[in-house]
Motif scaffolding. Sequence first.
Motif, PDB file in Angstrom:
ATOM      1  N   HIS A  64       0.968  -1.285   0.015  1.00 44.23           N
ATOM      2  CA  HIS A  64       0.171  -0.096   0.067  1.00 44.23           C
ATOM      3  C   HIS A  64       0.947   1.186  -0.057  1.00 44.23           C
ATOM      4  O   HIS A  64       1.961   1.300   0.735  1.00 44.23           O
ATOM      5  CB  HIS A  64      -0.830  -0.134   1.194  1.00 44.23           C
ATOM      6  CG  HIS A  64      -1.813  -1.064   1.404  1.00 44.23           C
ATOM      7  ND1 HIS A  64      -2.038  -1.903   2.267  1.00 44.23           N
ATOM      8  CD2 HIS A  64      -2.857  -1.318   0.565  1.00 44.23           C
ATOM      9  CE1 HIS A  64      -2.799  -2.975   1.991  1.00 44.23           C
ATOM     10  NE2 HIS A  64      -3.396  -2.580   0.907  1.00 44.23           N
ATOM     11  N   GLY A  65       0.518   2.299  -0.532  1.00 50.58           N
ATOM     12  CA  GLY A  65       1.330   3.340  -0.801  1.00 50.58           C
ATOM     13  C   GLY A  65       1.514   4.157   0.333  1.00 50.58           C
ATOM     14  O   GLY A  65       2.376   4.918   0.635  1.00 50.58           O
ATOM     15  N   PHE A  91      -4.048  -0.331  -9.473  1.00 51.11           N
ATOM     16  CA  PHE A  91      -3.181  -0.763  -8.066  1.00 51.11           C
ATOM     17  C   PHE A  91      -3.460  -2.192  -7.830  1.00 51.11           C
ATOM     18  O   PHE A  91      -4.546  -2.663  -8.234  1.00 51.11           O
ATOM     19  CB  PHE A  91      -3.649  -0.019  -6.965  1.00 51.11           C
ATOM     20  CG  PHE A  91      -2.895  -0.073  -5.863  1.00 51.11           C
ATOM     21  CD1 PHE A  91      -1.620   0.478  -5.309  1.00 51.11           C
ATOM     22  CD2 PHE A  91      -3.386  -1.025  -4.836  1.00 51.11           C
ATOM     23  CE1 PHE A  91      -0.827  -0.089  -4.440  1.00 51.11           C
ATOM     24  CE2 PHE A  91      -2.820  -1.356  -3.591  1.00 51.11           C
ATOM     25  CZ  PHE A  91      -1.532  -0.710  -3.342  1.00 51.11           C
TER      26      PHE A  91
END
Length: 474
Positions: free
Chosen positions: A166-167, A406
């Motif tokens: 996850h960013g 994503f």
Amino acid sequence: MSYPLIFERSRPGRRGLKLVEVVLEASRYIPEKFLRKNPPRLPEVDELTLVRHYTGLSRRQVGVDTTFYPLGSCTMKYNPKLHEEAARLFADLHPYQDPRTVQGALELMWQLSEYLKALTGMDAITLEPAAGAHGELTGILIIRAYHQDRGEGKVRRVVLVPDSAHGSNPATASMAGYQVREVPSGPDGEVDLEALKRELGSHVAAIMLTNPNTLGLFESRILEISRLSKEAGVQLYYDGANLNAIMGWARPGDMGFDVVHLNLHKTFTVPHGGGGPGSGPVGVKAHLAPYLPVPTVEKGEEGFYLNFDLPKSIGRVRSFYGNFLALVRAWAYIRTLGLEGLKKAAALSVLNARYLKELLKEKGYRIPYDGPCMHEFVAQPPQGFRTLDLAKGLLEMGFHPPTVYFPLIVKEAMMVEPTETEAKETLEAFAEALGELLQKPKEWLEGAPYTTPVRRLDEVRANKYPKLTFFDRE
């Protein structure tokens, strides 16, 4: 047709309610520099206009109460309304009340901490963090304090993060002052163990992992990763965004993780989206407990109390003691389902994801990492189709799109998470809609959606130049 703002419906002199007039000498209580020079510019509308305005707005929105919401990595599942009622029971409490007058609230927090410790295999919990990313930062700050206390703070300056993470993971590590190094995924979608071995050393403070990972795959070599981390003195951090797939079946603490953050606003029935309020409790193993934020909720001989006596604490990370009403909802969810109910919810989330994955394969979608998925999976459209166009087409078909583009390691990615609360018929209808979109002309897809309140936006411009306030046009 644009939808007017409430300010644009305003007409001078119109009223929807009558306020009781109270005369106060404001300057006695508020410094002069903070006093208004002019009345606030509030909209002036009658009650009927107000009701129609907000009812109209609600009918233009998409949410889990109105449609299937397959947002991968977010667990946008249905939240029982019963838990809203439970939260209302505590709505009149004030955070500055004497702890002796809120023993029930403190007992609820203490019980929730015990439940979360049992579900995660952790030794101590803080309920303060206000969201998942906030919990991440809290956990990494705890790890930093631990290394500093051992005299290794200046040496261990690197945090390892998988390329599928996850960013918020690399962002969190960077905010805490660490250098971030990326670890690639192997051909099976799991962390490349040999690449990880090359990165490990006395310069590494932590590894941040999600398990299942963002491809929806369980990291089958997690015990080996844990062993290697321990040998190198590295702390293993668990991003709890995907706990929904394993709650009651497997515990991060048993996998070897030292720190866990949980997303109560994903996994444990707290409404998610729209900016909050969220809740991101953090659990730690015993060696990290002294560094938890203050206060913690403890049980003593005379009842429950707030413990501020943690000399090595990283300090407060949130005003008061966290988003309390979110904690009430999570407590109610756990008490409603019990352990067997939580296990069933996790199992159904996996079953739904695997069923939907097979349906999409039949429709012509590709699965780049086609191992047994957990609660979510990542798909790709056939060659020649753009994921963005298909997402816009889904809006026209009456479905909210899944997460798109994503994780970044999959081109034209569609991350789909159906959650455990959706029926078989809903999953089939969603797959049918995605199949129908592949039969649409290219020109139709590029122009979709057509009948939504807002057509296709210039999304880059909307992000660069957002309009978040309203100013009078006069």
